[in-house]
Design an enzyme around this catalytic site. Structure first.
Site, PDB file in Angstrom:
ATOM      1  N   ARG A  96       0.840  -1.206   0.000  1.00 46.39           N
ATOM      2  CA  ARG A  96       0.000   0.000   0.000  1.00 46.39           C
ATOM      3  C   ARG A  96       0.869   1.247   0.000  1.00 46.39           C
ATOM      4  O   ARG A  96       1.775   1.374   0.808  1.00 46.39           O
ATOM      5  CB  ARG A  96      -0.938   0.017   1.215  1.00 46.39           C
ATOM      6  CG  ARG A  96      -1.958  -1.101   1.204  1.00 46.39           C
ATOM      7  CD  ARG A  96      -2.869  -1.056   2.406  1.00 46.39           C
ATOM      8  NE  ARG A  96      -3.706  -2.241   2.459  1.00 46.39           N
ATOM      9  CZ  ARG A  96      -4.497  -2.552   3.488  1.00 46.39           C
ATOM     10  NH1 ARG A  96      -4.549  -1.752   4.542  1.00 46.39           N
ATOM     11  NH2 ARG A  96      -5.220  -3.651   3.461  1.00 46.39           N
ATOM     12  N   SER A 121      -7.950  -1.327   1.054  1.00 48.79           N
ATOM     13  CA  SER A 121      -8.886  -1.681   2.120  1.00 48.79           C
ATOM     14  C   SER A 121      -9.658  -0.471   2.636  1.00 48.79           C
ATOM     15  O   SER A 121     -10.358   0.190   1.890  1.00 48.79           O
ATOM     16  CB  SER A 121      -8.142  -2.400   3.256  1.00 48.79           C
ATOM     17  OG  SER A 121      -9.046  -2.918   4.198  1.00 48.79           O
ATOM     18  N   HIS A 122      -9.504  -0.177   3.912  1.00 48.60           N
ATOM     19  CA  HIS A 122     -10.264   0.872   4.572  1.00 48.60           C
ATOM     20  C   HIS A 122      -9.610   2.242   4.462  1.00 48.60           C
ATOM     21  O   HIS A 122     -10.107   3.217   5.015  1.00 48.60           O
ATOM     22  CB  HIS A 122     -10.433   0.519   6.049  1.00 48.60           C
ATOM     23  CG  HIS A 122      -9.130   0.258   6.742  1.00 48.60           C
ATOM     24  ND1 HIS A 122      -8.358  -0.839   6.447  1.00 48.60           N
ATOM     25  CD2 HIS A 122      -8.460   0.951   7.683  1.00 48.60           C
ATOM     26  CE1 HIS A 122      -7.261  -0.813   7.188  1.00 48.60           C
ATOM     27  NE2 HIS A 122      -7.287   0.257   7.939  1.00 48.60           N
ATOM     28  N   ASP A 131     -16.451  -1.727   4.755  1.00 51.53           N
ATOM     29  CA  ASP A 131     -15.364  -0.822   4.403  1.00 51.53           C
ATOM     30  C   ASP A 131     -15.100  -0.783   2.901  1.00 51.53           C
ATOM     31  O   ASP A 131     -15.902  -1.265   2.098  1.00 51.53           O
ATOM     32  CB  ASP A 131     -14.093  -1.212   5.161  1.00 51.53           C
ATOM     33  CG  ASP A 131     -13.473  -2.500   4.650  1.00 51.53           C
ATOM     34  OD1 ASP A 131     -14.236  -3.381   4.211  1.00 51.53           O
ATOM     35  OD2 ASP A 131     -12.243  -2.632   4.689  1.00 51.53           O
ATOM     36  N   ASP A 165     -13.115  -2.335   0.684  1.00 51.56           N
ATOM     37  CA  ASP A 165     -13.101  -3.546  -0.138  1.00 51.56           C
ATOM     38  C   ASP A 165     -14.049  -4.620   0.355  1.00 51.56           C
ATOM     39  O   ASP A 165     -14.034  -5.737  -0.144  1.00 51.56           O
ATOM     40  CB  ASP A 165     -11.686  -4.108  -0.251  1.00 51.56           C
ATOM     41  CG  ASP A 165     -11.117  -4.575   1.088  1.00 51.56           C
ATOM     42  OD1 ASP A 165     -11.476  -3.992   2.124  1.00 51.56           O
ATOM     43  OD2 ASP A 165     -10.297  -5.508   1.092  1.00 51.56           O
ATOM     44  N   ASP A 206     -14.344  -6.217   3.371  1.00 49.62           N
ATOM     45  CA  ASP A 206     -13.970  -7.305   4.279  1.00 49.62           C
ATOM     46  C   ASP A 206     -14.134  -6.950   5.753  1.00 49.62           C
ATOM     47  O   ASP A 206     -13.974  -7.819   6.610  1.00 49.62           O
ATOM     48  CB  ASP A 206     -12.543  -7.795   3.990  1.00 49.62           C
ATOM     49  CG  ASP A 206     -11.475  -6.748   4.238  1.00 49.62           C
ATOM     50  OD1 ASP A 206     -11.814  -5.581   4.515  1.00 49.62           O
ATOM     51  OD2 ASP A 206     -10.273  -7.094   4.131  1.00 49.62           O
ATOM     52  N   ARG A 207     -14.466  -5.713   6.072  1.00 49.95           N
ATOM     53  CA  ARG A 207     -14.662  -5.317   7.470  1.00 49.95           C
ATOM     54  C   ARG A 207     -16.115  -4.953   7.719  1.00 49.95           C
ATOM     55  O   ARG A 207     -16.884  -4.724   6.787  1.00 49.95           O
ATOM     56  CB  ARG A 207     -13.744  -4.136   7.831  1.00 49.95           C
ATOM     57  CG  ARG A 207     -12.280  -4.465   7.671  1.00 49.95           C
ATOM     58  CD  ARG A 207     -11.398  -3.305   8.075  1.00 49.95           C
ATOM     59  NE  ARG A 207      -9.998  -3.616   7.794  1.00 49.95           N
ATOM     60  CZ  ARG A 207      -8.985  -3.327   8.594  1.00 49.95           C
ATOM     61  NH1 ARG A 207      -9.198  -2.711   9.736  1.00 49.95           N
ATOM     62  NH2 ARG A 207      -7.750  -3.646   8.253  1.00 49.95           N
ATOM     63  N   THR A 264      -1.585 -10.739  14.073  1.00 49.29           N
ATOM     64  CA  THR A 264      -2.464  -9.993  13.183  1.00 49.29           C
ATOM     65  C   THR A 264      -2.142 -10.348  11.734  1.00 49.29           C
ATOM     66  O   THR A 264      -0.991 -10.357  11.327  1.00 49.29           O
ATOM     67  CB  THR A 264      -2.300  -8.485  13.410  1.00 49.29           C
ATOM     68  OG1 THR A 264      -2.685  -8.174  14.752  1.00 49.29           O
ATOM     69  CG2 THR A 264      -3.160  -7.687  12.447  1.00 49.29           C
ATOM     70  N   GLU A 314     -10.896 -10.328  14.251  1.00 45.52           N
ATOM     71  CA  GLU A 314      -9.896  -9.376  14.689  1.00 45.52           C
ATOM     72  C   GLU A 314     -10.599  -8.160  15.267  1.00 45.52           C
ATOM     73  O   GLU A 314     -11.691  -7.790  14.813  1.00 45.52           O
ATOM     74  CB  GLU A 314      -9.014  -8.936  13.522  1.00 45.52           C
ATOM     75  CG  GLU A 314      -8.225 -10.051  12.877  1.00 45.52           C
ATOM     76  CD  GLU A 314      -7.409  -9.586  11.674  1.00 45.52           C
ATOM     77  OE1 GLU A 314      -6.398 -10.236  11.389  1.00 45.52           O
ATOM     78  OE2 GLU A 314      -7.803  -8.577  11.054  1.00 45.52           O
ATOM     79  N   SER A 323      -9.941  -5.280  14.720  1.00 44.31           N
ATOM     80  CA  SER A 323      -9.938  -4.233  13.705  1.00 44.31           C
ATOM     81  C   SER A 323     -11.119  -4.368  12.748  1.00 44.31           C
ATOM     82  O   SER A 323     -10.997  -4.093  11.558  1.00 44.31           O
ATOM     83  CB  SER A 323      -8.617  -4.252  12.934  1.00 44.31           C
ATOM     84  OG  SER A 323      -8.339  -5.538  12.431  1.00 44.31           O
ATOM     85  N   LYS A 347     -11.562 -12.251   5.694  1.00 45.94           N
ATOM     86  CA  LYS A 347     -12.628 -11.710   6.525  1.00 45.94           C
ATOM     87  C   LYS A 347     -13.711 -11.181   5.598  1.00 45.94           C
ATOM     88  O   LYS A 347     -13.465 -10.900   4.435  1.00 45.94           O
ATOM     89  CB  LYS A 347     -12.114 -10.621   7.467  1.00 45.94           C
ATOM     90  CG  LYS A 347     -11.228  -9.549   6.863  1.00 45.94           C
ATOM     91  CD  LYS A 347     -10.694  -8.648   7.962  1.00 45.94           C
ATOM     92  CE  LYS A 347      -9.693  -7.615   7.429  1.00 45.94           C
ATOM     93  NZ  LYS A 347      -8.347  -8.189   7.256  1.00 45.94           N
TER      94      LYS A 347
END
Length: 628
Positions: A105, A198-199, A363, A365, A367-368, A431, A450, A452, A463
């Site tokens: 990233r 991601s987020h 989020d 992508d 996954d959260r 993690t 997690e 997070s 996730k």
């Protein structure tokens, strides 16, 4: 790094390794269980634990990106697959291409530099055994953020240049991270690329990311990511197919000799999987009740493409239950991180007057997740514990019971207590979702999470935000299936408080200090390591007494509890600077104290954590960016 502390009047047991939680017959029917052993640690990413017991989108004009020779040498043709010309493009190593916790990233402008993305993609192919990609099928998807369209074309051409047989790509290059994992598994692909940070925020001035998932849908193991980084340090050529850009807006297959690109519906495989995991009719019955209201915040991210087909078309929710449902390249100028700070639109609704019964967000992508009731926040640590406790009763996929439970090291011990009561194997891992994937592939793990905001199961190897939302809807539907119109429904807060009454409550909070200067953050971690090396059992730390101090180590069982904890960690998910995270946890068995605000209950530990770490001195930060 870990400190374990105890009160002057109590001794708390502690053990270091992941283990099967053993039930105790004396605990049957008790309102709370005694402390369960768990491990605290410092990871390679510099996590430190202290264990204690108290006395509208941006579409800026931009030129098509090209992969160019980084010297005066022109690209040379090399051995070609049937019907395709392959150019060997000279290049040079570029610094800073080591992957973090979940891929590479950086800021968008970094990835747009000459050959930056191309070098990493080529280094990936150079790191894989030929049988993993030659004439193979690979999946390509992403969260729809700025730069994905250009990046997709680069990845496709380099894949063709390295002998890949077929690319399955989501329409417009879009496919959520959980869906990529699902497609890899369902279509028996050899792996897949995920274009996402991601987020993290998106747009020309913000973040972009790339990662590779292997053939069971899980993130690539460290053995591969380490090879990728090594190859980025010595790369000299990029194998690039001389083919035109593929129209990713139209479903169907485009062929170039013996290489093909199939543009697929990004939702269909994933939706089919969700229908096999959950009882959609049970959930539909809940969502069709006139006395139950639901809202889902897609945060202008990728799950906006999934929300209507799943929640509205299949489950019967009203269209106005989808908030911020149009995916945008810059996430509507927002920060697509589903927490109490950045999901402000949803939080304001759920804590306002006449709030819906259930609210959730996902989020960038997909996954959260974040779970909310009326004026009530469910911590991710509690959420996975509650899902695990109800899984066998309310989710058909777990009808035979979960195989095992696991959490990441910083996550609270709430899940440990469920494992103990259900007599299930329990694991504490570093993690990174790839550690869960190893356990799943070995048949040892079903449900994990997690702190997070990541929750999931072995239905895929990532996730899964929408999965967690459907799990909670299943629990609510199960608990209210016999409620007649006009009867008081069992609420999100009712379910959480009943869980605390049974297992006790693990008060938990996380303080994030984002984009700190890396030098100061690293000095703080080194200071804590030095402090640990000099610490001795019995030393006083404010109102706490040191029990032990150590560095966390994890031995993967496949390849190769205390009442209170404080953990320090440098996060590997940012694109700039360092994110310092402090995790604070305290177990409370007394049900009369379960409704205390977490920030109040944890204040003594929070003050101690800031004092011990000298965070302000090292980082200059007066307060955290985010509190969860």
């Amino acid at each position: 790094m870990a400190f374990s502390l105890k009160p002057h009047t109590r001794h708390l047991p502690y053990s270091y390794c992941a283990k099967t939680a053993q039930p105790s017959s004396s605990n049957a029917g008790n309102a709370a269980f005694p402390p369960i052993p768990s491990s605290l640690s410092v990871l390679s990413s510099a996590a430190t634990r202290l264990v204690a017991a108290k006395s509208a989108s941006v579409r800026a004009s931009r030129s098509p990106l090209e992969v160019r020779a980084s010297s005066s040498s022109s690209a040379a043709a090399i051995a070609e697959p049937e019907g395709i010309k392959i150019n060997s493009v000279p290049t040079k190593p570029i610094e800073g291409q080591k992957t973090g916790t979940s891929g590479l990233r950086k800021k968008v402008k970094v990835f747009m530099q000459e050959n930056y993305l191309a070098n990493w993609i080529q280094a990936l192919f150079d790191s894989l055994p030929p049988e993993d990609y030659k004439n193979a099928v690979l999946v390509l998807g992403g969260d729809g953020r700025y730069f994905n369209r250009e990046a997709a074309q680069i990845i496709i051409k380099i894949a063709a240049g390295n002998g890949v047989g077929k690319i399955l790509v989501g329409q417009d290059g879009t496919m959520s991270t959980p869906a990529v994992s699902a497609v890899i598994r369902n279509r028996k692909a050899n792996g897949g690329f995920i274009m996402s940070a991601s987020h993290n925020p998106g747009g020309p001035e913000y973040d972009w990311g790339i990662k590779f998932n292997y053939n069971s849908g899980q993130p690539a193991p460290e053995s591969i990511t380490d090879k990728i980084y090594g190859n980025t340090l010595s790369i000299s050529e990029i194998k690039m197919a001389d083919i035109p850009d593929v129209d990713l807006s139209r479903l169907g297959t485009t062929k170039f000799g013996n290489f093909s690109v199939e543009v697929v519906d990004p939702v269909s495989d994933y939706l089919e999987l969700m229908e096999n995991v959950f009882d959609f009719q049970l959930i539909k019955t809940l969502l069709s009740r006139p006395d139950f209201r639901f809202i889902f915040d897609a945060m202008h991210a990728v799950t906006g493409a999934y929300a209507k087909p799943i929640f509205v078309d299949k489950l019967g929710a009203s269209l106005d239950s989808i908030l911020n449902g149009v995916p945008l390249e810059d996430f509507g100028h927002g920060h697509p991180d589903p927490n109490l700070t950045y999901a402000k639109d949803l939080v304001d609704i759920m804590y306002g007057e006449n709030a819906p019964d259930f609210g959730a967000a996902s989020d960038g992508d997909g996954d959260r997740n974040m779970i909310l009731g009326q004026g009530f926040f469910v911590t991710p640590s509690d959420s996975v514990a509650i899902i695990a406790a109800y899984a066998q009763q309310s989710i058909p996929y777990f009808r035979s019971g979960p195989k095992g439970l696991a959490r990441s090291m910083p996550t609270s011990g709430a899940l440990d207590r469920v494992a103990q009561k259900l007599n299930l194997p329990f694991f504490e891992v570093p993690t990174g979702w790839k550690f869960f994937g190893n356990l799943m592939d070995a048949g040892k793990l079903s449900i994990c999470g997690e702190e997070s905001f990541g929750t999931g199961s072995d239905h895929i190897r990532e996730k899964d935000g929408i999965w967690a939302v459907l799990a909670w809807l299943s629990i609510l539907a199960y608990r209210n299936k016999d409620k007649k119109p006009g009867e008081q429904l069992v609420s999100v807060s009712d379910i959480a408080k009943e869980h605390w009454a049974t297992y006790g409550r693990n008060f938990f909070s996380r303080y994030d200090y984002e984009e700190c200067e890396s030098e100061g953050a690293n000095k703080m971690v080194q200071y804590l390591r030095d402090l640990i090396s000099k610490s001795k059992k019995g030393e006083k730390c404010g109102d706490y007494v040191l029990q032990f101090a150590d560095d966390f180590t994890y031995t993967d069982p496949v390849d190769g509890s205390v009442v209170s904890r404080i953990i320090y960690r440098l996060s590997g998910t940012g694109s700039a600077g360092a994110t310092v995270r402090i995790y604070i946890e305290q177990f409370e068995s007394d049900a009369s104290k379960h409704d205390v605000d977490a920030q109040i209950a944890l204040k003594p530990l929070i003050d101690l954590a800031l004092s011990i770490s000298k965070l302000k001195e090292f980082t200059g930060r007066e307060k955290p960016t985010v509190i969860t």
